[in-house]
Design a protein around this motif. Structure first.
Motif, PDB file in Angstrom:
ATOM      1  N   HIS A 219      42.307  54.239  41.593  1.00 41.70           N
ATOM      2  CA  HIS A 219      42.185  54.326  42.562  1.00 41.70           C
ATOM      3  C   HIS A 219      43.101  53.626  44.084  1.00 41.70           C
ATOM      4  O   HIS A 219      44.057  52.959  43.670  1.00 41.70           O
ATOM      5  N   PRO A 220      42.648  54.042  45.013  1.00 35.55           N
ATOM      6  CA  PRO A 220      43.745  54.239  46.329  1.00 35.55           C
ATOM      7  C   PRO A 220      43.642  52.882  46.753  1.00 35.55           C
ATOM      8  O   PRO A 220      44.880  52.554  47.131  1.00 35.55           O
ATOM      9  N   ILE A 221      42.658  51.907  46.041  1.00 42.45           N
ATOM     10  CA  ILE A 221      43.114  50.574  46.753  1.00 42.45           C
ATOM     11  C   ILE A 221      43.790  49.610  45.911  1.00 42.45           C
ATOM     12  O   ILE A 221      45.007  49.273  46.386  1.00 42.45           O
ATOM     13  N   MET A 222      43.690  49.991  44.767  1.00 38.31           N
ATOM     14  CA  MET A 222      44.714  49.846  43.217  1.00 38.31           C
ATOM     15  C   MET A 222      46.284  50.149  43.717  1.00 38.31           C
ATOM     16  O   MET A 222      46.803  50.070  43.713  1.00 38.31           O
ATOM     17  N   ARG A 223      45.990  51.661  44.591  1.00 40.18           N
ATOM     18  CA  ARG A 223      47.720  52.148  44.346  1.00 40.18           C
ATOM     19  C   ARG A 223      48.741  51.407  45.859  1.00 40.18           C
ATOM     20  O   ARG A 223      49.501  52.013  45.972  1.00 40.18           O
ATOM     21  N   ARG A 224      46.746  51.445  46.796  1.00 39.84           N
ATOM     22  CA  ARG A 224      47.518  50.686  48.309  1.00 39.84           C
ATOM     23  C   ARG A 224      48.844  49.587  47.753  1.00 39.84           C
ATOM     24  O   ARG A 224      49.558  49.732  48.477  1.00 39.84           O
ATOM     25  N   LEU A 225      47.979  48.744  46.701  1.00 40.82           N
ATOM     26  CA  LEU A 225      49.453  47.170  46.259  1.00 40.82           C
ATOM     27  C   LEU A 225      50.373  47.857  46.308  1.00 40.82           C
ATOM     28  O   LEU A 225      50.747  47.062  46.472  1.00 40.82           O
ATOM     29  N   ALA A 226      50.202  49.192  45.043  1.00 39.73           N
ATOM     30  CA  ALA A 226      52.203  49.445  44.859  1.00 39.73           C
ATOM     31  C   ALA A 226      52.564  49.074  45.782  1.00 39.73           C
ATOM     32  O   ALA A 226      54.220  48.456  45.786  1.00 39.73           O
ATOM     33  N   GLN A 227      52.680  49.180  47.230  1.00 43.02           N
ATOM     34  CA  GLN A 227      53.322  49.847  48.643  1.00 43.02           C
ATOM     35  C   GLN A 227      53.963  47.880  49.783  1.00 43.02           C
ATOM     36  O   GLN A 227      54.879  48.429  49.322  1.00 43.02           O
ATOM     37  N   TYR A 228      53.583  47.341  48.173  1.00 43.99           N
ATOM     38  CA  TYR A 228      53.566  45.824  48.439  1.00 43.99           C
ATOM     39  C   TYR A 228      54.252  44.726  47.597  1.00 43.99           C
ATOM     40  O   TYR A 228      54.457  43.700  47.558  1.00 43.99           O
ATOM     41  N   GLY A 229      54.548  45.848  46.490  1.00 43.56           N
ATOM     42  CA  GLY A 229      54.818  45.540  45.471  1.00 43.56           C
ATOM     43  C   GLY A 229      54.339  45.446  43.928  1.00 43.56           C
ATOM     44  O   GLY A 229      53.962  46.585  44.179  1.00 43.56           O
TER      45      GLY A 229
ATOM     46  N   PRO B 154      52.046  45.429  41.413  1.00 44.14           N
ATOM     47  CA  PRO B 154      51.238  46.597  42.350  1.00 44.14           C
ATOM     48  C   PRO B 154      49.571  44.991  41.298  1.00 44.14           C
ATOM     49  O   PRO B 154      48.568  44.424  42.204  1.00 44.14           O
ATOM     50  N   GLU B 155      50.021  44.399  40.035  1.00 37.75           N
ATOM     51  CA  GLU B 155      49.552  43.171  39.418  1.00 37.75           C
ATOM     52  C   GLU B 155      49.391  42.034  39.796  1.00 37.75           C
ATOM     53  O   GLU B 155      48.053  41.226  40.301  1.00 37.75           O
ATOM     54  N   LYS B 156      50.059  42.086  40.682  1.00 40.03           N
ATOM     55  CA  LYS B 156      51.516  40.332  40.864  1.00 40.03           C
ATOM     56  C   LYS B 156      51.148  40.406  42.654  1.00 40.03           C
ATOM     57  O   LYS B 156      50.681  39.864  43.059  1.00 40.03           O
ATOM     58  N   VAL B 157      50.525  41.507  42.943  1.00 36.99           N
ATOM     59  CA  VAL B 157      49.846  41.441  44.846  1.00 36.99           C
ATOM     60  C   VAL B 157      48.407  41.378  44.859  1.00 36.99           C
ATOM     61  O   VAL B 157      47.713  40.370  45.139  1.00 36.99           O
ATOM     62  N   ARG B 158      47.661  42.121  43.851  1.00 40.32           N
ATOM     63  CA  ARG B 158      46.074  42.029  43.591  1.00 40.32           C
ATOM     64  C   ARG B 158      46.063  40.069  43.176  1.00 40.32           C
ATOM     65  O   ARG B 158      45.142  39.388  43.575  1.00 40.32           O
ATOM     66  N   ALA B 159      46.684  39.984  42.200  1.00 36.09           N
ATOM     67  CA  ALA B 159      46.591  38.721  41.918  1.00 36.09           C
ATOM     68  C   ALA B 159      46.519  37.229  43.581  1.00 36.09           C
ATOM     69  O   ALA B 159      46.421  36.073  43.197  1.00 36.09           O
ATOM     70  N   GLU B 160      47.495  37.682  44.019  1.00 33.14           N
ATOM     71  CA  GLU B 160      47.921  36.710  45.207  1.00 33.14           C
ATOM     72  C   GLU B 160      47.184  37.068  46.089  1.00 33.14           C
ATOM     73  O   GLU B 160      46.718  35.817  46.803  1.00 33.14           O
ATOM     74  N   MET B 161      46.190  38.078  46.321  1.00 34.45           N
ATOM     75  CA  MET B 161      45.275  38.311  47.347  1.00 34.45           C
ATOM     76  C   MET B 161      44.179  37.835  46.733  1.00 34.45           C
ATOM     77  O   MET B 161      43.736  37.276  47.644  1.00 34.45           O
TER      78      MET B 161
END
Lengths: 177, 401
Positions: free
Chosen positions: B88-98, B100-107
């Motif tokens: 999903h584009p939202i999940m792929r966008r998280l990759a630019q911040y590190g 993805p799973e870690k960034v998602r958990a932080e968010m």
């Protein structure tokens, strides 16, 4: 009542030419332009942000610029298409496209009330020569009339009038030769 | 947004946007199939029966084919994303911040425990701004915020004021901007909330800032980044006072606001002659130039066909004038020229028929009448034509038909 945004969308070339006309007169008068929006979904549909002109005449010229440019440009664009469409009912797709462009551009010839306000402030100014005041005051009245008249489609009638009038005058003149 | 404040904010947003995509395009696909049944198939049946409907068929295909393809493509994308959320584009966008799973958990954690402001589709949390739309979630890291201001637009319908609309505008490191429309006070709250977590951001509108953003974006971004680094280094207590000290607008100096040279006299806005000339001669966007080129090309094509049309219009006018002074011979000649160009133009044909009758030219009148056969004319015109025919018969000494 149809929202102004929809009318602006249907006649967007007129909005663009209107803003280009303001920009053109800013260029002629050497007035700095800070921002231009040629078209957007909203009110106003377009705008030109410029510095305060040095003279009252420049301010008036920038204000009424679209009236001159849009009217002449609309008449020129629709001219070759108006005769086949209006006189002989034999227009093709290109003719109707040019007619739409012509009407759209002429419809936006009337300066906006914001323009009228700017011109009115310039007219009211004490430094404005009396002759300029006398010449410009009725024009401001006409502009306000155009703004009010847009509610009863006066701008559309003006647009149709502009594209019909030019060819009709030329045909009448040539027929008399 | 109320539902968004839960433990799985990002997953919930992924589901929401995907659901909207599937619902809208599913409906579009269903509509497409319905049109095929009620429009396309009957057309095909009629054509199979020998009807000439090729234009209608092309129109049906031109409308239905893109509609079907786009809807089907979006439904397929929605199904794939539902099966595997990582694409999903939202999940792929998280990759630019590190990671993805870690960034998602932080968010998710920030949204659950530390959110600062919710205003319509905007959610402000420390380090992040989330702005949801029907099919997307804009994720903005506060370190990417460069400039923000409040925009007020006065609306009018004719002369009647139609209220003001307010927006918070955010300019981002990427050069893009985010516009958040809200009520007057809500926009203030949004800007204050963002300023509280990102005090390095340039706040407030100034033409100087706009000019710098448009022409020297790299310098603008470097300045904001430097301010950010300085603020981060300072202890927490000092940060607040330092933020207050950041000048949002410079003190007015008697110099060109663009380049700092000596300004031109006689103007309120301080600009040197070169900068004023440059700003006055602002260039038109390439798209508008291209559109103008196309219009002039169309105009040239249309003008190339104008002379015969203009001649016909002039001849028609000359015919009318000749008819008005009862010079039917001249009128007939003029109308004949028009009919040669526009053979099915009813007014020209009828005027030619009338003029020929009064001029006593039976042959021309006969040709004009035969061309009028099958064309629609008004009752008044029919009466006029019969009267002219009577006149012709009388002139030629014939019995009335």
């Amino acid at each position: 009542m149809i929202p102004g945004e929809f009318i602006a969308l249907l006649t967007f070339p007129g909005v663009i030419v209107h803003e280009i006309a303001h920009q053109l007169f800013c260029r002629i008068c050497r007035v700095a332009v800070f921002d231009v929006c040629y078209f957007r979904w909203g009110n106003p549909a377009g705008y030109v942000i410029h510095e305060k002109p040095r003279t009252i005449n420049q301010q008036i010229l920038i204000g009424i610029g679209p009236f001159l440019v849009n009217t002449l440009f609309a008449a020129l664009i629709a001219f070759p298409a108006a005769i086949p469409v209006m006189d002989f009912d034999s227009g093709n797709f290109l003719d109707y496209l040019l007619m739409w462009l012509g009407v759209s551009i002429a419809m936006h010839a009337f300066p906006s009330t914001v323009d009228a306000n700017t011109i009115w402030q310039a007219v009211k100014n004490k430094q404005t020569p009396l002759l300029v005041k006398i010449l410009t005051a009725p024009l401001v009245g006409l502009i306000y009339l155009g703004a009010v008249g847009s509610m009863i489609w006066l701008d559309l009638f003006y647009g149709v009038g502009v594209i019909m009038l030019g060819p009709q005058i030329l045909v009448n003149v040539l027929a008399g030769l | 947004m109320a539902k968004a404040i839960n433990e799985n904010f990002i997953f919930w947003q992924v589901k929401r946007t995907n659901r909207n995509l599937l619902v809208l395009n599913g409906l579009s696909l269903a509509g497409c199939l319905w049109l095929v049944v009620v429009w396309f198939l009957p057309l095909c049946r009629l054509m199979a029966g020998g009807a000439r409907l090729s234009d209608e068929l092309i129109a049906a295909i031109a409308i239905l084919a893109p509609m079907f393809l786009v809807s089907a493509w979006n439904v397929w994308k929605g199904v794939v994303r539902a099966k595997n959320v990582s694409v999903h584009p939202i999940m792929r966008r998280l990759a630019q911040y590190g990671e993805p799973e870690k960034v998602r958990a932080e968010m998710d954690s920030a949204v659950k425990d530390f959110w600062i402001l919710r205003s319509g589709p905007l959610l402000v949390v420390p380090q992040w701004l989330f702005y949801q739309t029907a099919f997307n979630l804009n994720i903005i890291a506060t370190k990417d915020l460069m400039w923000m201001y409040k925009k007020c637009s006065s609306n009018q319908i004719g002369l009647i004021p139609a209220g003001n609309t307010y927006e918070a505008i955010f300019y981002l490191r990427s050069g893009k901007n985010l516009k958040v429309a809200a009520a007057d006070k809500a926009v203030d709250q949004i800007l204050n909330a963002v300023y509280s977590i990102a005090p390095w951001v340039v706040a407030g509108f100034a033409y100087e800032s706009k000019t710098m953003w448009e022409r020297k974006r790299g310098e603008f971004i470097a300045t904001v980044d430097k301010r950010r680094e300085e603020l981060i280094k300072q202890p927490a207590m000092q940060q607040e006072s330092a933020a207050q000290e950041i000048p949002l607008s410079q003190e007015e100096k008697y110099e060109c606001r663009e380049c700092g040279k000596e300004p031109e006299k006689g103007y309120e806005y301080l600009l040197c002659p070169a900068c004023r000339s440059r700003l006055a001669a602002r260039k038109l966007p390439a798209g508008i130039k291209a559109a103008a080129g196309v219009i002039f090309l169309l105009l040239a094509v249309s003008l190339s066909g104008l002379p015969p049309v203009l001649n016909a219009a002039v001849d028609f006018e000359r015919g009318r004038r000749a008819e008005a002074r009862n010079d039917y011979l001249a009128a007939k000649d003029a109308y004949q020229k028009v009919v040669e160009r526009f053979g099915k133009h009813v007014p020209s044909l009828s005027r030619l028929a009338v003029s020929a009758c009064y001029a006593g030219d039976a042959e021309t009148a006969d040709k004009a009448f035969s061309k009028l056969e099958g064309l629609k004319i008004s009752q008044d015109l029919a009466r006029e034509l019969y009267a002219a025919l009577d006149k012709l018969n009388a002139l030629n000494g014939q019995e009335q038909p």
